[in-house]
Design a protein around this motif. Structure first.
Motif, PDB file in Angstrom:
ATOM      1  N   GLY A   1      -0.387   4.147  -7.870  1.00 38.42           N
ATOM      2  CA  GLY A   1      -1.154   4.202  -9.101  1.00 38.42           C
ATOM      3  C   GLY A   1      -0.559   5.133 -10.141  1.00 38.42           C
ATOM      4  O   GLY A   1      -0.814   4.989 -11.348  1.00 38.42           O
ATOM      5  N   CYS A   2       0.255   6.103  -9.692  1.00 40.57           N
ATOM      6  CA  CYS A   2       0.874   7.062 -10.616  1.00 40.57           C
ATOM      7  C   CYS A   2       2.140   6.515 -11.281  1.00 40.57           C
ATOM      8  O   CYS A   2       2.685   7.147 -12.192  1.00 40.57           O
ATOM      9  CB  CYS A   2       1.238   8.346  -9.864  1.00 40.57           C
ATOM     10  SG  CYS A   2      -0.196   9.274  -9.280  1.00 40.57           S
TER      11      CYS A   2
ATOM     12  N   GLY B   1       0.830  -1.198   0.000  1.00 36.31           N
ATOM     13  CA  GLY B   1       0.000   0.000   0.000  1.00 36.31           C
ATOM     14  C   GLY B   1       0.862   1.245   0.000  1.00 36.31           C
ATOM     15  O   GLY B   1       2.058   1.208   0.325  1.00 36.31           O
ATOM     16  N   ASP B   2       0.278   2.366  -0.335  1.00 35.47           N
ATOM     17  CA  ASP B   2       0.998   3.644  -0.395  1.00 35.47           C
ATOM     18  C   ASP B   2       1.732   3.953   0.903  1.00 35.47           C
ATOM     19  O   ASP B   2       1.287   3.596   2.000  1.00 35.47           O
ATOM     20  CB  ASP B   2       0.018   4.787  -0.671  1.00 35.47           C
ATOM     21  CG  ASP B   2      -0.404   4.846  -2.128  1.00 35.47           C
ATOM     22  OD1 ASP B   2       0.167   4.111  -2.948  1.00 35.47           O
ATOM     23  OD2 ASP B   2      -1.326   5.639  -2.429  1.00 35.47           O
ATOM     24  N   MET B   3       2.852   4.673   0.754  1.00 31.29           N
ATOM     25  CA  MET B   3       3.597   5.221   1.887  1.00 31.29           C
ATOM     26  C   MET B   3       3.202   6.692   2.011  1.00 31.29           C
ATOM     27  O   MET B   3       3.374   7.470   1.075  1.00 31.29           O
ATOM     28  CB  MET B   3       5.098   5.086   1.648  1.00 31.29           C
ATOM     29  CG  MET B   3       5.552   3.657   1.391  1.00 31.29           C
ATOM     30  SD  MET B   3       7.313   3.535   0.931  1.00 31.29           S
ATOM     31  CE  MET B   3       7.288   4.283  -0.722  1.00 31.29           C
ATOM     32  N   LYS B   4       2.688   7.080   3.156  1.00 37.23           N
ATOM     33  CA  LYS B   4       2.129   8.418   3.325  1.00 37.23           C
ATOM     34  C   LYS B   4       3.158   9.424   3.849  1.00 37.23           C
ATOM     35  O   LYS B   4       4.224   9.064   4.329  1.00 37.23           O
ATOM     36  CB  LYS B   4       0.935   8.364   4.273  1.00 37.23           C
ATOM     37  CG  LYS B   4      -0.219   7.504   3.759  1.00 37.23           C
ATOM     38  CD  LYS B   4      -0.792   8.060   2.466  1.00 37.23           C
ATOM     39  CE  LYS B   4      -2.041   7.323   2.027  1.00 37.23           C
ATOM     40  NZ  LYS B   4      -2.599   7.871   0.783  1.00 37.23           N
TER      41      LYS B   4
ATOM     42  N   SER C   1       3.717  -2.706 -14.931  1.00 33.71           N
ATOM     43  CA  SER C   1       2.776  -3.735 -15.374  1.00 33.71           C
ATOM     44  C   SER C   1       2.142  -4.488 -14.208  1.00 33.71           C
ATOM     45  O   SER C   1       1.281  -5.343 -14.414  1.00 33.71           O
ATOM     46  CB  SER C   1       3.496  -4.735 -16.284  1.00 33.71           C
ATOM     47  OG  SER C   1       4.571  -5.360 -15.583  1.00 33.71           O
ATOM     48  N   TYR C   2       2.562  -4.183 -12.983  1.00 31.65           N
ATOM     49  CA  TYR C   2       1.980  -4.864 -11.820  1.00 31.65           C
ATOM     50  C   TYR C   2       0.506  -4.507 -11.661  1.00 31.65           C
ATOM     51  O   TYR C   2       0.065  -3.416 -12.051  1.00 31.65           O
ATOM     52  CB  TYR C   2       2.729  -4.488 -10.537  1.00 31.65           C
ATOM     53  CG  TYR C   2       4.184  -4.880 -10.536  1.00 31.65           C
ATOM     54  CD1 TYR C   2       4.582  -6.174 -10.891  1.00 31.65           C
ATOM     55  CD2 TYR C   2       5.165  -3.965 -10.186  1.00 31.65           C
ATOM     56  CE1 TYR C   2       5.920  -6.536 -10.895  1.00 31.65           C
ATOM     57  CE2 TYR C   2       6.510  -4.316 -10.184  1.00 31.65           C
ATOM     58  CZ  TYR C   2       6.879  -5.600 -10.549  1.00 31.65           C
ATOM     59  OH  TYR C   2       8.206  -5.959 -10.552  1.00 31.65           O
ATOM     60  N   GLU C   3      -0.245  -5.419 -11.047  1.00 29.44           N
ATOM     61  CA  GLU C   3      -1.660  -5.144 -10.766  1.00 29.44           C
ATOM     62  C   GLU C   3      -1.765  -3.945  -9.824  1.00 29.44           C
ATOM     63  O   GLU C   3      -1.039  -3.862  -8.829  1.00 29.44           O
ATOM     64  CB  GLU C   3      -2.321  -6.363 -10.099  1.00 29.44           C
ATOM     65  CG  GLU C   3      -2.610  -7.516 -11.025  1.00 29.44           C
ATOM     66  CD  GLU C   3      -3.403  -8.598 -10.301  1.00 29.44           C
ATOM     67  OE1 GLU C   3      -4.397  -8.261  -9.617  1.00 29.44           O
ATOM     68  OE2 GLU C   3      -3.009  -9.775 -10.399  1.00 29.44           O
ATOM     69  N   LYS C   4      -2.703  -3.052 -10.116  1.00 36.23           N
ATOM     70  CA  LYS C   4      -2.887  -1.873  -9.276  1.00 36.23           C
ATOM     71  C   LYS C   4      -4.374  -1.685  -8.956  1.00 36.23           C
ATOM     72  O   LYS C   4      -5.225  -1.891  -9.815  1.00 36.23           O
ATOM     73  CB  LYS C   4      -2.342  -0.623  -9.972  1.00 36.23           C
ATOM     74  CG  LYS C   4      -0.834  -0.641 -10.170  1.00 36.23           C
ATOM     75  CD  LYS C   4      -0.286   0.699 -10.614  1.00 36.23           C
ATOM     76  CE  LYS C   4      -0.652   1.025 -12.039  1.00 36.23           C
ATOM     77  NZ  LYS C   4       0.027   2.253 -12.517  1.00 36.23           N
TER      78      LYS C   4
ATOM     79  N   GLU D   1       6.483 -13.858  -7.599  1.00 36.23           N
ATOM     80  CA  GLU D   1       5.552 -14.437  -8.556  1.00 36.23           C
ATOM     81  C   GLU D   1       4.394 -13.497  -8.870  1.00 36.23           C
ATOM     82  O   GLU D   1       3.901 -13.447  -9.989  1.00 36.23           O
ATOM     83  CB  GLU D   1       5.031 -15.774  -8.028  1.00 36.23           C
ATOM     84  CG  GLU D   1       4.245 -16.573  -9.031  1.00 36.23           C
ATOM     85  CD  GLU D   1       3.982 -17.991  -8.558  1.00 36.23           C
ATOM     86  OE1 GLU D   1       2.925 -18.533  -8.931  1.00 36.23           O
ATOM     87  OE2 GLU D   1       4.812 -18.561  -7.813  1.00 36.23           O
ATOM     88  N   LYS D   2       3.970 -12.746  -7.847  1.00 33.18           N
ATOM     89  CA  LYS D   2       2.838 -11.837  -8.053  1.00 33.18           C
ATOM     90  C   LYS D   2       3.017 -10.599  -7.192  1.00 33.18           C
ATOM     91  O   LYS D   2       3.450 -10.681  -6.042  1.00 33.18           O
ATOM     92  CB  LYS D   2       1.529 -12.541  -7.702  1.00 33.18           C
ATOM     93  CG  LYS D   2       0.275 -11.779  -8.129  1.00 33.18           C
ATOM     94  CD  LYS D   2      -0.975 -12.643  -7.985  1.00 33.18           C
ATOM     95  CE  LYS D   2      -2.199 -11.915  -8.515  1.00 33.18           C
ATOM     96  NZ  LYS D   2      -3.422 -12.737  -8.415  1.00 33.18           N
ATOM     97  N   VAL D   3       2.677  -9.437  -7.755  1.00 30.63           N
ATOM     98  CA  VAL D   3       2.769  -8.163  -7.040  1.00 30.63           C
ATOM     99  C   VAL D   3       1.475  -7.389  -7.231  1.00 30.63           C
ATOM    100  O   VAL D   3       0.980  -7.257  -8.354  1.00 30.63           O
ATOM    101  CB  VAL D   3       3.951  -7.313  -7.546  1.00 30.63           C
ATOM    102  CG1 VAL D   3       3.924  -5.926  -6.891  1.00 30.63           C
ATOM    103  CG2 VAL D   3       5.277  -8.006  -7.275  1.00 30.63           C
ATOM    104  N   ILE D   4       0.921  -6.897  -6.121  1.00 31.61           N
ATOM    105  CA  ILE D   4      -0.272  -6.047  -6.169  1.00 31.61           C
ATOM    106  C   ILE D   4       0.059  -4.738  -5.454  1.00 31.61           C
ATOM    107  O   ILE D   4       0.582  -4.742  -4.324  1.00 31.61           O
ATOM    108  CB  ILE D   4      -1.481  -6.729  -5.498  1.00 31.61           C
ATOM    109  CG1 ILE D   4      -1.933  -7.933  -6.327  1.00 31.61           C
ATOM    110  CG2 ILE D   4      -2.628  -5.740  -5.315  1.00 31.61           C
ATOM    111  CD1 ILE D   4      -3.081  -8.710  -5.706  1.00 31.61           C
ATOM    112  N   LEU D   5      -0.248  -3.624  -6.093  1.00 37.15           N
ATOM    113  CA  LEU D   5      -0.008  -2.300  -5.526  1.00 37.15           C
ATOM    114  C   LEU D   5      -1.345  -1.615  -5.262  1.00 37.15           C
ATOM    115  O   LEU D   5      -2.243  -1.670  -6.103  1.00 37.15           O
ATOM    116  CB  LEU D   5       0.827  -1.452  -6.484  1.00 37.15           C
ATOM    117  CG  LEU D   5       2.177  -2.059  -6.912  1.00 37.15           C
ATOM    118  CD1 LEU D   5       2.835  -1.190  -7.968  1.00 37.15           C
ATOM    119  CD2 LEU D   5       3.082  -2.255  -5.709  1.00 37.15           C
ATOM    120  N   VAL D   6      -1.459  -0.972  -4.096  1.00 40.31           N
ATOM    121  CA  VAL D   6      -2.729  -0.374  -3.686  1.00 40.31           C
ATOM    122  C   VAL D   6      -2.534   1.106  -3.358  1.00 40.31           C
ATOM    123  O   VAL D   6      -1.639   1.457  -2.591  1.00 40.31           O
ATOM    124  CB  VAL D   6      -3.304  -1.101  -2.449  1.00 40.31           C
ATOM    125  CG1 VAL D   6      -4.685  -0.537  -2.093  1.00 40.31           C
ATOM    126  CG2 VAL D   6      -3.387  -2.604  -2.696  1.00 40.31           C
ATOM    127  N   GLY D   7      -3.382   1.948  -3.937  1.00 41.32           N
ATOM    128  CA  GLY D   7      -3.374   3.363  -3.583  1.00 41.32           C
ATOM    129  C   GLY D   7      -3.015   4.278  -4.734  1.00 41.32           C
ATOM    130  O   GLY D   7      -2.394   3.859  -5.717  1.00 41.32           O
TER     131      GLY D   7
END
Length: 461
Positions: free
Chosen positions: A415-416, A379-382, A420-423, A405-411
């Motif tokens: 997002g900016c 998740g994002d670092m604030k 190619s990772y899932e967002k 194997e898998k990377v998911i990014l949140v926030g």
């Protein structure tokens, strides 16, 4: 001309004397207020600032926030069982009720009362601050010292201008040592807190890139954390516990009595990692030889934290075998590097806090964890200010080298970043996805700032 000058000087001297007397009277009046408040506090024995939590016989202090005015709840606090209510707005003290105490500023009164009380007890206090690891290190220190002493330590994350004085006001005469955590997000905050706490000893766990929006720069972080060292230079017989290999701390520790710990041989306490799969096992050397300890802590980055606790324990005379037993028994809480097993996956949940330094350390550790299938959810670092995009991009660049194997990014911050990772824009959107497509058979690292609410994810993984 000389007569006029003489007359002017006489008037100037007269008014300066009057001015000094007024200042002295104000200081005296303020001290009388704090000593009087202290007398009322000793009747109560405890303080509350929450009108929803009013232990029988306690003292309510009416603080103000952006969306509330504690003065408005003073009468309610008395009805719920408080013996006294401290307010700073005269309209709430107009009733002829001896239980309502009027002060100039409730927050200032809370802080001054805590400092005055701390001086009356004279308890030995260890002040702790740092960018990463200070809460875990605080609890490890308290666990180790608890093997020999009656220890008070900061509960949870009550480490700010309100939480610190509330911690001090929990002190009792039977407490032999206190471990008080001090946090900061702006310059000058540690300076202010140290003058409330007046610690006898200090430890800065480390300095890293966090709260850059408030500090302005990494150098601002170093200066602010170093305010603990600045204070301890003014105290006789004080000592600091310092990570020997940290160049930033060594630069600002000049003139201090330093008790050193780290991975270099021959220090007061030295140690090294034995393994981390995923729990840390380490060896440390004190006065009585080598000790091997298996912990419940995840991550090689916790080596500094356990060595700090071992050094402080040894300094205060805790037997080395007891130090090892304490470190092996400690189990972290509050979403700090906790291992959770679900029917589908193994999770390393570190969702309480995140900044570039701690995020990189967590990823570096996770890449060495032995597992067939590894996945990260970040998740994002604030509070990174103008450095936010650059720091999030650095994390994505590092992820490219890890071969997860898998990377998911949140926030929105992640997002900016072009990748190619899932967002996903927020945790709710990710949860909706996980409800229909839950990963199975993975070791998953979950890390992000607390406000990203990634701690909600385990039940969907």
């Amino acid at each position: 001309m000389y007569a006029q000058l003489f007359t002017f000087c006489r008037f100037a001297m007269y008014f300066s004397v009057i001015f000094v007397r007024i200042i002295r009277l104000k200081i005296k009046k303020r001290m009388e207020t704090i000593t009087s408040l202290y007398d009322f506090f000793t009747e109560c024995g405890q303080v509350t600032t929450d009108s929803r939590n009013c232990p029988e016989g306690s003292m309510f202090i009416a603080l103000k926030g952006g969306n509330f005015n504690g003065n408005a709840f003073a009468e309610q606090a008395l009805q719920k069982g408080c013996r006294y209510a401290v307010v700073d707005e005269p309209e709430y003290a107009q009733k002829d009720d001896p239980r309502i105490l009027l002060v100039e500023d409730c927050l200032k009164a809370l802080q001054e009362l805590a400092n005055y009380y701390r001086r009356q007890l004279g308890t030995r206090i260890i002040g702790i601050t740092g960018t990463n690891g200070k809460t875990t290190t605080k609890e490890l220190i308290a666990t180790v010292l608890g093997r020999k002493y009656n220890v008070l330590y900061t509960q949870g994350n009550l480490n700010n201008h309100i939480g610190v004085p509330l911690t001090l006001l929990r002190l009792k005469p039977e407490h032999e040592i206190a471990v008080v955590e001090m946090g900061a997000s702006h310059p000058g905050e540690i300076h202010m807190l140290t003058h409330i706490v007046e610690p006898d000893y200090g430890i800065i766990t480390n300095v890293g890139k966090a709260h850059l929006e408030g500090f302005g720069s990494f150098e601002g972080v170093i200066r602010t954390k170093g305010e603990l060292y600045d204070y301890l230079r003014s105290r006789k017989n004080s000592s600091v516990f310092i990570q020997n290999e940290n160049p930033y701390l060594n630069q600002i520790a000049e003139g201090l009595n330093c008790i050193r710990y780290g991975q270099t041989e021959g220090l007061y306490v030295s140690g090294h990692v034995l393994k981390c799969s995923p729990f840390l096992a380490f060896a440390w050397i004190g006065e009585k030889g080598l000790h091997e300890v298996q912990t419940h802590l995840i991550g090689t980055y916790n080596l500094d934290n356990v060595l700090a606790a071992a050094a402080i324990g040894r300094f205060f005379g805790v037997e080395e075998e007891e130090i090892s037993l304490a470190l092996s028994s400690y189990i972290p809480q509050n979403n700090r590097s906790q291992l959770e097993e679900t029917p589908n996956n193994h999770l390393i949940v570190d969702a309480y806090n995140a900044n570039p330094t701690s995020m990189m350390a967590a990823l570096e550790n996770f890449r060495h964890v032995e597992a067939a299938h590894k996945m990260v959810i970040l998740g994002d670092m604030k509070e990174l200010g103008s450095s936010s995009k650059e720091e999030h991009a650095k994390i994505v660049d590092f992820l490219d080298t890890c071969n997860f194997e898998k990377v998911i990014l949140v926030g929105p911050e992640f997002g900016c970043i072009q990748t190619s990772y899932e967002k996903y824009p927020d945790v709710d959107t990710l949860i909706d996805h996980l409800k229909s497509d839950c990963p199975i058979g993975f070791y998953i690292l979950v890390k992000g700032s607390n406000s990203m609410k990634l701690s909600r994810l385990p039940e969907f993984l």
